[in-house]
Structure formats: structure tokens, C-alpha cells
Enzyme design. Structure first.
Site, mmCIF file in Angstrom:
data_model
loop_
_atom_site.group_PDB
_atom_site.id
_atom_site.type_symbol
_atom_site.label_atom_id
_atom_site.label_comp_id
_atom_site.label_asym_id
_atom_site.label_seq_id
_atom_site.Cartn_x
_atom_site.Cartn_y
_atom_site.Cartn_z
ATOM 1 N N ASP A 1 4.446 5.608 -5.596
ATOM 2 C CA ASP A 1 3.956 4.884 -4.425
ATOM 3 C C ASP A 1 4.893 5.000 -3.223
ATOM 4 O OD1 ASP A 1 2.200 3.390 -2.949
ATOM 5 O OD2 ASP A 1 2.618 1.482 -3.939
ATOM 6 N N LYS B 1 -1.550 -1.665 -6.707
ATOM 7 C CA LYS B 1 -0.696 -1.818 -5.524
ATOM 8 C C LYS B 1 0.121 -3.110 -5.606
ATOM 9 C CE LYS B 1 -0.667 0.304 -2.091
ATOM 10 N NZ LYS B 1 0.224 1.373 -1.583
ATOM 11 N N LYS C 1 -1.800 -0.534 10.521
ATOM 12 C CA LYS C 1 -1.658 -1.582 9.511
ATOM 13 C C LYS C 1 -0.878 -2.757 10.080
ATOM 14 C CE LYS C 1 1.070 -0.827 5.951
ATOM 15 N NZ LYS C 1 1.539 -0.329 4.637
ATOM 16 N N LYS D 1 8.130 2.958 -3.684
ATOM 17 C CA LYS D 1 8.120 1.514 -3.909
ATOM 18 C C LYS D 1 8.526 1.128 -5.327
ATOM 19 C CE LYS D 1 4.429 -0.105 -0.807
ATOM 20 N NZ LYS D 1 3.768 1.139 -0.400
#
Length: 565
Positions: A345, A394, A449, A521
Site C-alpha cells: 500500500d 485499507k 483527496k 503504509k
């Protein structure tokens, strides 16, 4: 463009040759953005040391890894013993011609990667309301950050060099880019659909992108949101997962052969999948995983098919999405084949800030009690994540980012043993801040975002502190530089081998590329080892490794010469 041969006299490697214009003259590098410039002839750095040798084919360097073994005595005191182990690293200097194959080529990230590559390669400038914009690689750790190399002896000032000049690395302009997508839309139309880049740039890129079409990809509806079905018109036929694996392997071989490539990196930047169940006998070992693919088992995901195909073809595979692509059997297969894998990620915006701020608070002796994160975005990634099963992938990757920083401070947070003793219930995890993550799809904002974070912390004598951060960013413009970084570093690491002092044979690095953690991540690490989420430690590890390959110590901030007479 292929790199020139190593020059053992001038430096540790020759950089790529400068591109030439149509009349054969060399392009003026002063007109190129600093992040896209090539190294000077002969390379920028030459280490003068008995432990570093420049050979015709590569760099050979000795490095001593110094640490400490710590044992806790029965009375709770610590016994510390210094350790030293010497290694020899060998880095092949020839980069060769490198291919980058993206799974999800037609998505926002994929189109932006290709567009950025082409704009820089062809030096396409464009007009915005603020004036003329140069193409660049801003946001890339490799191309747009520097490393403190040492001190200039006459002035005592620090000397910084581009990270990309530490070792021979592929220039992103020189990638050959291709890949797969479940949507058949040509790349020029996919770029228009993504709405990431300025129109004046898009119109100039259309002639370069209109002939590029993604290869057919794999689509298993159970693994991604149902709202993606309308894009799925470019699929490898059938339900036979073994046939799909063979098809992808052939695609990789053909791409490498057709483009006369020396190496290939495969990277997943497609939709987030739901988590795959870990089932004994199905995906827990490499043999079981291969059998499950042959049997077309329902718990084998598309991303795992791509990972297995890459592993069997001997090319690195990087997972840029949060799902558990690397089931235990996939990691074991990579180990058996000594092929590189990395994930999971992309860490681009909110999570990167969170890892820095949480570390700051804990290291300052302030105790975060809760961290609440809210996001909304309007691109296709947000649309896919509006499905609960995909969002759960996520949520898991985002939620673990502060774990190691919290666990490092037992003065603020009770350990698992203390919590168990206090509650009477056995727990594997110690005290931890409440941590919640919310993601919503708002089509109107497109690729822009919005991320809002609240940090609620305990202060001295029962006091409380609230910090709120609002972050607005272009999602794909943050992720794209990370894709280049991951591909550049993965290719570099395929050319690095090592041996402990006294051993005869060089070995490749371990299959899981935890050195890529700065860009990810939920970093994948060697089974049985702790995950490091601290951004500073991740960056220091990467810098330290690059220096070790040159036989250099990783300079800390002791600055002893400034603290003594």
C-alpha cells in the site's frame, strides 16, 4: 537508453548518457528540471578508501555493521554487549534497459505514471494560470531528495548529494512502460478520464499515448467492488486460474523480449481487493498455493496470481494496494525462487504525516489517547473503497502505522504483560491509542483527496491537547513518484549481492524488500521480524544501506567535532 560502462577512474559509476536532439547534439541539461537531470559523466561520487574498490563491472565495498545485544537480567537490569559483523557488498554497475509493467495501467496512477515519464522524456512544458510549468519528478524520494554525504573539511559545512547519485540507478525517463488493465480504454482516453493533469499538458501528450493500450487483465468479481463491473471489458478469458497464471507469465516474457529488456519490474497499482482468507492446505505453503491455482480455488486473488507469475519469471513484484496479496505461500515461493517482493500500500499523504506526528508526540513524552482520521475523494479508488470489504483492507493498512512507536514507550503505554496482569485477560497487544479511519467517496472532488486528522493527547498533570490537521492533495500526483521510487530501488536491489566476511560466495538480499518501507503504509518484512513504521527510521535504513554499499558509515547527528574542544 542504456547506461555507459563503468569508469573505474572517475567515480563509482558512469551515469546514463545525456539524451540527444534530432540533429545529434546533446540536450542542454540546464533546461531540465533539477529532479530530472542526469548525473555528470563518470558519476558524482568516488569513495577513496581501502574498503571500497571500483571494478570494471561493479563496486566492491566492505562494511562493518555495529550494534548491541541487550539481555534483561532477573533483577530487571540490562546487560549490553557491543556487536560487530563485517560484510562485503557487490553492486553491479550496469543498469541496462529496464521495463516497468503496471497492473492497473489505465487507472489514475497508471496514466499519470506514463504521462509523467513521457513529459520528462520529451521535455514537454505546458502553460497554467501561474505560467509555464516544467516536467519534473518532485515528490520522488530517489529523484528529489538528498543525502548528507559528509563534511567539507575547509568550511566544516555538510555536503548533500542527490539520493539518486549514491549508486547506479535507472533514470525514470529510460523505463519502458507497459502493463495490464481490466478496462480497454486507450491510454490517451484513460488520461482524459482520470482528470489529474492540466489540459495543456494532456493535449500535448495525446499523440504519445493514443497508440498505447493495456494488455487484458484478470477479473474476479468477488475480490473488488461490484461498482467496477462497468469498466471490466478487457479480460483474459475463462475461469481457469492456472491458464491465467500462464497467460501473465507469457505477457512478461513477451514484453521483455519485444522491447529487448535486461530486466523488468511488475507493480500492482490496480483496485484494492478484499482480504483473502488464510486457509491451511490452500495458501499457507508454496506447494499448496500452486495447487490451489491449478484447482482455481476461490481464495486465490488476482493480485496473488500476478505476484506468483512475477516470482516464477524471476522479476520483482511490488504491491501498491493494501490487500494481503502476499499470503504465506506466496512469501515462501519468493524465498524458494530468491525473487524479490515488496508491499503493501502506497504511503503518500495522510498516513505519512500520521507516522511523523505520532512519533513526534510519543518521543516528546506526550501520550496520544486517540487518533481519528477521515478521508473523502472522488476518483475510482474512492469508488472501489466505498465497498465495505475493500475498505476493510485499507482500514487495516492505515490503522497499524503507529503500532511500533507506541510499543517503544512503555513509560506512556502499558505493555501486554501489564495489561494482562491488570485485567486478568491474556492479551498480545499492550495499551494503545483509540484509532479510527473513515473513507468516503465524493465524486465531485475527483482526484483531490481531503484528509482530516484529530490527535487527542494527555499532557502533564492530567491536561489534554487536541491537534487538528486538514490536508488537501492530488492523490495520484503523490502516488506516482512513489511508483517510480519503488521500481527504481527494486531494480537496484536486484544488482546488489553480499557475503559475510570469510565466506566465499555472494548471495542476493532476502526476498522481502523491507528497505522499501518508506514508501509503503503496511511494510512487508521478513517473517518473524518486527515491522518498523517510524518514517525517520525507514529513511535512515535506506540511506544507511546505500552508504554501506559504498563502504561508508551512516553519519548520525552526534556531530562530535562541534561538541568537544
Amino acid at each position: 537508453m542504456s547506461p555507459t560502462a563503468l569508469n573505474p577512474i572517475q567515480g563509482h559509476h558512469d551515469s546514463f548518457s545525456l539524451p540527444t536532439t534530432t540533429n545529434g547534439s546533446t540536450k542542454d541539461e540546464s533546461q531540465v528540471h533539477a529532479t530530472a537531470r542526469r548525473s555528470p559523466e563518470g558519476g558524482l561520487i568516488k569513495v577513496e578508501s581501502d574498503s571500497t574498490k571500483y571494478e570494471e563491472e561493479g563496486i566492491r565495498a566492505k562494511f562493518t555493521d555495529r550494534g548491541a545485544d541487550v539481555v534483561k537480567d532477573a533483577d530487571g537490569k540490562f546487560s549490553v554487549k557491543k556487536t560487530e559483523k563485517t560484510y562485503e557488498f557487490y553492486t553491479k554497475s550496469k543498469v541496462g534497459k529496464v521495463g516497468l509493467m503496471l497492473v492497473g495501467l489505465g487507472g489514475n496512477n497508471g496514466t499519470t505514471v506514463l504521462a509523467t515519464h513521457l513529459a520528462n522524456k520529451h521535455q514537454i512544458s505546458w502553460r497554467t494560470r501561474d505560467g509555464v510549468q516544467q516536467p519534473n519528478y518532485i515528490g520522488s524520494v530517489v529523484r528529489a531528495s538528498t543525502v548528507r554525504l559528509g563534511i567539507e573539511p575547509e568550511t566544516g559545512k555538510d555536503v548533500f548529494v542527490p539520493l539518486s547519485d549514491m549508486l547506479p540507478m535507472v533514470h525514470p525517463n529510460d523505463f519502458v512502460i507497459g502493463g495490464w488493465d481490466i478496462s480497454a480504454v486507450p491510454m490517451d482516453q484513460a488520461m482524459l478520464r482520470a482528470k489529474v493533469l492540466e489540459w495543456d499538458l494532456q493535449r500535448q501528450l495525446i499523440p504519445h499515448m493514443e497508440g498505447v493500450k493495456p494488455l487484458p487483465s484478470i477479473y474476479y468479481p468477488d475480490f473488488i467492488a461490484a461498482n467496477q463491473a462497468d469498466r471490466a471489458d478487457n479480460l483474459i478469458e475463462g475461469d481457469d486460474k492456472q491458464a491465467h497464471l500462464d497467460h501473465i507469465r507469457n505477457d512478461i516474457r513477451k514484453f521483455k523480449s519485444d522491447n529487448e529488456l535486461d530486466s523488468v519490474v511488475v507493480l500492482w497499482t490496480a483496485n484494492t481487493e478484499r482480504y483473502a482468507e488464510i486457509i491451511p492446505g490452500v495458501n499457507d505453503t508454496s506447494d499448496n498455493l500452486l495447487k490451489s491455482i491449478k484447482d482455481s480455488h476461490e481464495e486465490v486473488s488476482p493480485s496473488t496470481i500476478f505476484a506468483v507469475a512475477s516470482i516464477l519469471e524471476g522479476v520483482p513484484f511490488i504491491n501498491g494496494s493494501p490487500q494481503n496479496t502476499f499470503v504465506p505461500g506466496c512469501i515462501e515461493l519468493a524465498e524458494k525462487n530468491q525473487t524479490f517482493i515488496g508491499g503493501d500500500d502506497f504511503k503518500s499523504g495522510q498516513t505519512k504525516v500520521k507516522s511523523v506526528l505520532a512519533e513526534f508526540l510519543v518521543n516528546a513524552g506526550i501520550k496520544p489517547l486517540s487518533i481519528s482520521s477521515y478521508n473523502h475523494l472522488g476518483n475510482n479508488d474512492g469508488k472501489n473503497l466505498s465497498s465495505q470489504r475493500q475498505f476493510r483492507s485499507k482500514e487495516i493498512s492505515k490503522s497499524s502505522v503507529v503500532d511500533d512507536m507506541v510499543a517503544a514507550n512503555h513509560l506512556l503505554y502499558k505493555t501486554a504483560a501489564e495489561v494482562t496482569a491488570e485485567t486478568g485477560e491474556v492479551t498480545k497487544k499492550g495499551e494503545h491509542p483509540d484509532h479510527i479511519v473513515v473513507i468516503k467517496h465524493v465524486p465531485a472532488v475527483g482526484d483531490s483527496k481531503r484528509a482530516i486528522d484529530e490527535y487527542y493527547s494527555e499532557l502533564l498533570m492530567g491536561g489534554r491537547n487536541v491537534m487538528n490537521i486538514f490536508n488537501e492533495c492530488e492523490d495520484s500526483l503523490l502516488a506516482t513518484p512513489l511508483i517510480f521510487d519503488l521500481a527504481i530501488l527494486a531494480e537496484l536491489l536486484t544488482r546488489v549481492t553480499y557475503k559475510p566476511e570469510g565466506e566465499a560466495e555472494y548471495k542476493p538480499l532476502y526476498s522481502v524488500l523491507s528497505l522499501l518501507s518508506y514508501m509503503l503504509k503496511a511494510p512487508l518484512v521478513k517473517p518473524g521480524t518486527d515491522v518498523v513504521n517510524s518514517l525517520n527510521r525507514q529513511r535512515n535504513a535506506l540511506e544507511g544501506f546505500l552508504k554501506a554499499c559504498l563502504g561508508l558509515e551512516n553519519n548520525g547527528d552526534l556531530l562530535l567535532n562541534t561538541r568537544i574542544w
